[in-house]
Design a protein around this motif. Sequence first.
Motif, mmCIF file in Angstrom:
data_model
loop_
_atom_site.group_PDB
_atom_site.id
_atom_site.type_symbol
_atom_site.label_atom_id
_atom_site.label_comp_id
_atom_site.label_asym_id
_atom_site.label_seq_id
_atom_site.Cartn_x
_atom_site.Cartn_y
_atom_site.Cartn_z
ATOM 1 N N SER A 1 22.847 34.160 65.288
ATOM 2 C CA SER A 1 22.707 32.757 65.671
ATOM 3 C C SER A 1 21.313 32.249 65.326
ATOM 4 C CB SER A 1 22.955 32.583 67.173
ATOM 5 O OG SER A 1 24.272 32.949 67.524
ATOM 6 N N ALA A 2 20.303 33.054 65.622
ATOM 7 C CA ALA A 2 18.924 32.644 65.347
ATOM 8 C C ALA A 2 18.681 32.482 63.843
ATOM 9 C CB ALA A 2 17.955 33.667 65.932
ATOM 10 N N ILE A 3 19.290 33.350 63.036
ATOM 11 C CA ILE A 3 19.137 33.239 61.577
ATOM 12 C C ILE A 3 19.749 31.935 61.082
ATOM 13 C CG2 ILE A 3 19.867 34.223 59.371
ATOM 14 C CD1 ILE A 3 19.630 36.989 60.655
ATOM 15 N N ILE A 4 20.930 31.592 61.612
ATOM 16 C CA ILE A 4 21.583 30.338 61.225
ATOM 17 C C ILE A 4 20.709 29.146 61.594
ATOM 18 C CG2 ILE A 4 23.560 28.830 61.704
ATOM 19 C CD1 ILE A 4 25.203 31.413 62.132
ATOM 20 N N TRP A 5 20.193 29.137 62.821
ATOM 21 C CA TRP A 5 19.357 28.036 63.272
ATOM 22 C C TRP A 5 18.036 27.977 62.519
ATOM 23 C CZ3 TRP A 5 20.068 23.882 66.412
ATOM 24 C CH2 TRP A 5 21.296 23.820 67.071
ATOM 25 N N GLN A 6 17.571 29.112 62.045
ATOM 26 C CA GLN A 6 16.342 29.114 61.256
ATOM 27 C C GLN A 6 16.527 28.298 59.979
ATOM 28 O OE1 GLN A 6 14.993 32.886 59.492
ATOM 29 N NE2 GLN A 6 12.998 32.535 60.461
ATOM 30 N N PHE A 7 17.705 28.418 59.361
ATOM 31 C CA PHE A 7 18.000 27.611 58.181
ATOM 32 C C PHE A 7 18.149 26.131 58.551
ATOM 33 C CE2 PHE A 7 19.314 31.744 56.427
ATOM 34 C CZ PHE A 7 18.673 31.680 55.199
ATOM 35 N N LEU A 8 18.785 25.857 59.682
ATOM 36 C CA LEU A 8 18.962 24.468 60.110
ATOM 37 C C LEU A 8 17.625 23.797 60.384
ATOM 38 C CD1 LEU A 8 21.953 24.834 62.627
ATOM 39 C CD2 LEU A 8 22.044 24.120 60.241
ATOM 40 N N TYR A 9 16.654 24.569 60.870
ATOM 41 C CA TYR A 9 15.367 24.021 61.294
ATOM 42 C C TYR A 9 14.344 23.910 60.164
ATOM 43 C CZ TYR A 9 16.236 24.181 66.360
ATOM 44 O OH TYR A 9 16.689 23.954 67.628
ATOM 45 N N GLN A 10 14.655 24.365 58.947
ATOM 46 C CA GLN A 10 13.670 24.302 57.868
ATOM 47 C C GLN A 10 13.155 22.881 57.684
ATOM 48 O OE1 GLN A 10 12.331 26.928 56.136
ATOM 49 N NE2 GLN A 10 13.485 28.102 57.662
ATOM 50 N N LYS A 11 11.845 22.736 57.533
ATOM 51 C CA LYS A 11 11.246 21.407 57.479
ATOM 52 C C LYS A 11 11.665 20.617 56.241
ATOM 53 C CE LYS A 11 6.818 18.971 57.571
ATOM 54 N NZ LYS A 11 5.338 19.097 57.639
ATOM 55 N N ASP A 12 11.667 21.262 55.057
ATOM 56 C CA ASP A 12 11.935 20.541 53.811
ATOM 57 C C ASP A 12 13.386 20.640 53.353
ATOM 58 O OD1 ASP A 12 9.242 19.753 53.565
ATOM 59 O OD2 ASP A 12 8.738 21.734 52.766
ATOM 60 N N SER A 13 14.057 21.730 53.712
ATOM 61 C CA SER A 13 15.422 21.915 53.216
ATOM 62 C C SER A 13 16.456 22.089 54.323
ATOM 63 C CB SER A 13 15.479 23.141 52.287
ATOM 64 O OG SER A 13 15.046 24.320 52.979
ATOM 65 N N GLY A 14 16.057 21.911 55.579
ATOM 66 C CA GLY A 14 16.985 22.103 56.686
ATOM 67 C C GLY A 14 17.944 20.932 56.850
ATOM 68 N N ILE A 15 19.126 21.241 57.353
ATOM 69 C CA ILE A 15 20.153 20.215 57.514
ATOM 70 C C ILE A 15 19.741 19.168 58.549
ATOM 71 C CG2 ILE A 15 22.531 19.825 58.277
ATOM 72 C CD1 ILE A 15 23.237 22.523 57.116
ATOM 73 N N ILE A 16 19.087 19.592 59.620
ATOM 74 C CA ILE A 16 18.712 18.650 60.683
ATOM 75 C C ILE A 16 17.767 17.590 60.154
ATOM 76 C CG2 ILE A 16 17.561 18.410 62.908
ATOM 77 C CD1 ILE A 16 18.550 21.180 63.646
ATOM 78 N N ASN A 17 16.710 17.992 59.459
ATOM 79 C CA ASN A 17 15.779 17.014 58.910
ATOM 80 C C ASN A 17 16.420 16.185 57.809
ATOM 81 O OD1 ASN A 17 13.619 17.554 60.571
ATOM 82 N ND2 ASN A 17 12.638 18.990 59.188
ATOM 83 N N TYR A 18 17.390 16.751 57.105
ATOM 84 C CA TYR A 18 18.099 16.005 56.063
ATOM 85 C C TYR A 18 18.803 14.794 56.657
ATOM 86 C CZ TYR A 18 21.735 14.869 52.665
ATOM 87 O OH TYR A 18 22.575 14.210 51.815
ATOM 88 N N TYR A 19 19.497 14.992 57.773
ATOM 89 C CA TYR A 19 20.208 13.874 58.398
ATOM 90 C C TYR A 19 19.253 12.938 59.134
ATOM 91 C CZ TYR A 19 24.716 15.850 57.215
ATOM 92 O OH TYR A 19 25.802 16.312 56.517
ATOM 93 N N LEU A 20 18.148 13.481 59.659
ATOM 94 C CA LEU A 20 17.167 12.613 60.295
ATOM 95 C C LEU A 20 16.517 11.674 59.288
ATOM 96 C CD1 LEU A 20 15.346 15.030 62.780
ATOM 97 C CD2 LEU A 20 16.996 13.240 63.334
#
Length: 268
Positions: free
Chosen positions: A95-114
Amino acid sequence: MIGPILAAIGISLTEYDILSPARFVGLANYERMLSDPRLLAVYRNTIIFTLLAVSFNVGVGLLLAVLLNRHMPGPLKYLFRSVYFFPVLVALVYSAIIWQFLYQKDSGIINYYLSFLNIAPIPWLSGKGWVLPSIIIMDVWKNTGFAMLVFLAGLQNIPQTYYEAAQIDGANGWRLFRHITLPLISPTLFFNTVIFMIGALQVFDSIVVLTGGGPGDASRSLVMYIVEKAFQTFEMGYASALAISLFVVIMILTLIQFRAGRAWVHYE
């Protein structure tokens, strides 16, 4: 269980680096704790994480349980329950590995949608003010399903006749929840609070994978600090003293909860 505890207490009274014989130093390791500047920051991180993680896990778990306990088609009910409980079944490291990808500053999905909301990229895992919220968000996603399941079991044990009688007397939804649901699930609420508090005070895996305790000590937990002192700098005596301090803190907080629970936990 008693054996390792006694061994830790004994080692905490020594200076021991594994390679050479232990040397008795009395309470020196405990005195060192009082002047350790990093320990204060580590304890602060652990306490903040515990307060917020327990509050959100228990609060969101209760909300989901109440919503899923309502009348709805059977297949839909079991679908939602399975979806919300599924993260509990996934290994914490994965789970932590998955969230690590989601949280990436430049390529993470969360920042992409933000970015569609014109929000600048958030340094989830590198900003000192963002690392603890990031870990708490992942922890809630991972563990709130367990709280939900326990609350559902408590809700389903409440006789429907209580609600029917209160509705006849004109009670609305809030009054039903305040005066019937909450008192009758207070033992379940107490159980979840104690269990999640003990688990949160020992947080380790998720922080190691997501941030490694950084930046600096901004997200380092007490258990991480204990592991660092024990297996990186081989200060076994000091690490044991830290472990005993955590044991004492958990015991005191648990006893306080049991004592306070007498005032608000209602048993049938």
